[in-house]
Scaffold this active site. Structure first.
Site, PDB file in Angstrom:
ATOM      1  N   GLU A 148       0.119   3.554   1.731  1.00  0.00           N
ATOM      2  CA  GLU A 148       0.186   4.157   3.006  1.00  0.00           C
ATOM      3  C   GLU A 148       1.557   3.917   3.687  1.00  0.00           C
ATOM      4  O   GLU A 148       1.751   4.524   4.740  1.00  0.00           O
ATOM      5  CB  GLU A 148      -0.796   3.546   3.933  1.00  0.00           C
ATOM      6  CG  GLU A 148      -2.200   4.009   3.453  1.00  0.00           C
ATOM      7  CD  GLU A 148      -2.522   5.504   4.023  1.00  0.00           C
ATOM      8  OE1 GLU A 148      -2.047   5.961   5.084  1.00  0.00           O
ATOM      9  OE2 GLU A 148      -3.231   6.223   3.503  1.00  0.00           O
ATOM     10  N   TYR A 196      -2.016   0.064  10.637  1.00  0.00           N
ATOM     11  CA  TYR A 196      -2.261  -0.637   9.199  1.00  0.00           C
ATOM     12  C   TYR A 196      -1.081  -0.498   8.366  1.00  0.00           C
ATOM     13  O   TYR A 196      -0.427  -1.358   7.697  1.00  0.00           O
ATOM     14  CB  TYR A 196      -3.416   0.180   8.600  1.00  0.00           C
ATOM     15  CG  TYR A 196      -3.526  -0.310   6.860  1.00  0.00           C
ATOM     16  CD1 TYR A 196      -4.045  -1.345   6.667  1.00  0.00           C
ATOM     17  CD2 TYR A 196      -3.133   0.708   5.994  1.00  0.00           C
ATOM     18  CE1 TYR A 196      -4.165  -1.743   5.131  1.00  0.00           C
ATOM     19  CE2 TYR A 196      -3.461   0.466   4.538  1.00  0.00           C
ATOM     20  CZ  TYR A 196      -3.685  -0.998   4.359  1.00  0.00           C
ATOM     21  OH  TYR A 196      -4.057  -1.223   2.807  1.00  0.00           O
ATOM     22  N   SER A 219       0.696  -1.208   0.101  1.00  0.00           N
ATOM     23  CA  SER A 219       0.089  -0.094   0.056  1.00  0.00           C
ATOM     24  C   SER A 219       0.958   1.222   0.056  1.00  0.00           C
ATOM     25  O   SER A 219       1.995   1.218   0.681  1.00  0.00           O
ATOM     26  CB  SER A 219      -0.912  -0.066   1.112  1.00  0.00           C
ATOM     27  OG  SER A 219      -1.579   1.282   1.407  1.00  0.00           O
TER      28      SER A 219
END
Length: 343
Positions: A141, A163, A139
């Site tokens: 992120e 996460y 990801s």
């Protein structure tokens, strides 16, 4: 739910009932794959996104099969992988909501981080018997508090949520298994990708659902957090093609998939409400509950490597994406309004 048949190529998808899993299953079926998906056991069915492609597994021409399993249960996952013996494994399963990961950090790490390790270990065991290729859904992120813009495969990670930390762990384990065990294991570092199948708690879908309901008088206000966050938003249906391309590459590698353009949440509001001839400023209010403890302000991907080596690039603009999501959600809102009028 565990019937099997022979096919030219066999794929196993974790997270098959999610946005990406459903689009990927459709793509692989179109390409002639036999597709196996892992679903978690619950008291209610959660297969809406794949209902249109799922048939009775006992039918002669069935090519999609579902199996109960859980990424946090390594032994049962290994047993399933050895039983199905897929040629390709796509690990898309995770606790994938960034804000929720602050509320459930341990589960997020177990499902998103250790779950990926369980997939890799199962693949390592299968790889002793037959070649298998693994795709890990990484990801954007992971870049977090970004150190450079745009972000590429060489940009250092600065995760800003449980996460993101779990995804960084999964990323490095994928690289580790590639080097340590000669496993064909690749990371797709995907920037934000949305669709009408996006979960309604994610900001883009939350916006399109609310805007269409406001348009029909079913809702009065939309509450959001940071409107200045900038994201590189693409169409999930484009991105699953990139996932498949990554596993068809002649060698395992890591690839950023992105549009190369960034937009604020304010701009997404402009596209969404403007398409409905509404001014979002009249309906949107800021709610501090939706701010993250640590915010990621800017994500912008450099997908030049994927374009050069895979021939992949995004084909849907952010404005086009917002409009196709609105079209879908407007139909849902009309159904809701009709049901209310008949009640």
């Amino acid at each position: 739910m565990n019937a099997q048949k022979s096919a030219e190529k066999k794929a196993l998808i974790t997270g098959i009932t999610g946005q990406d899993g459903s689009y990927l299953a459709e793509l692989l079926l179109e390409k002639g794959y036999e597709v196996h998906g892992i679903v978690r056991r619950s008291s209610t069915f959660n297969t809406e996104r794949i209902d249109q492609i799922y048939m009775d597994p006992h039918e002669e021409d069935a090519k999609l099969f579902l199996h109960y399993g859980d990424l946090t249960d390594g032994q049962s996952l290994t047993n399933l992988v050895l039983d199905v013996a897929p040629d390709e494994i796509y690990n898309l399963g995770a606790q994938s909501h960034v804000r929720v990961s602050f509320d459930a950090p341990v589960y997020t790490v177990q499902a998103t981080g250790v779950g990926a390790l369980n997939v890799l270990e199962a693949a390592r065991q299968l790889n002793k018997q037959k070649p298998v290729r693994v795709y890990q859904a990484s990801s954007s992120e992971m870049f977090g508090d970004v150190l450079e813009t745009p972000q590429s495969e060489k940009t250092p990670f600065q995760p800003q949520s449980p996460y993101a930390c779990a995804k960084v762990y999964a990323y490095h384990q994928t690289v580790n298994y590639r080097h340590a065990y000669d496993l064909f294991a690749s990371n797709g570092i995907l920037f934000n990708h949305e669709s009408p199948r996006r979960g309604e708690t994610f900001v883009t879908r939350k916006i399109t659902r609310a805007a269409t309901r406001i348009k029909l008088g079913l809702q009065e206000k939309l509450y959001l957090g940071n409107l200045d966050a900038k994201r590189d938003w693409g169409y999930a249906k484009d991105y699953v093609v990139g996932m498949w391309m990554i596993l068809q590459h002649h060698e395992p590698d890591d690839f950023v998939l992105a549009t190369g353009e960034t937009y604020t949440i304010r701009q997404f509001l402009d596209y969404t409400f403007g398409y409905l001839d509404l001014d979002w400023n009249n309906y949107v209010e800021i709610d501090p509950r939706y701010f993250r403890p640590t915010e990621v302000d800017l994500l912008l991907g450099d997908c030049s490597k994927a374009k050069q080596k895979l021939g992949w690039e995004a084909t849907t603009t952010c404005k086009e994406l917002a409009e196709l999501m609105v079209d879908h959600d407007l139909a849902l809102a009309r159904q809701e309004a009709l049901a209310q009028s008949q009640a």
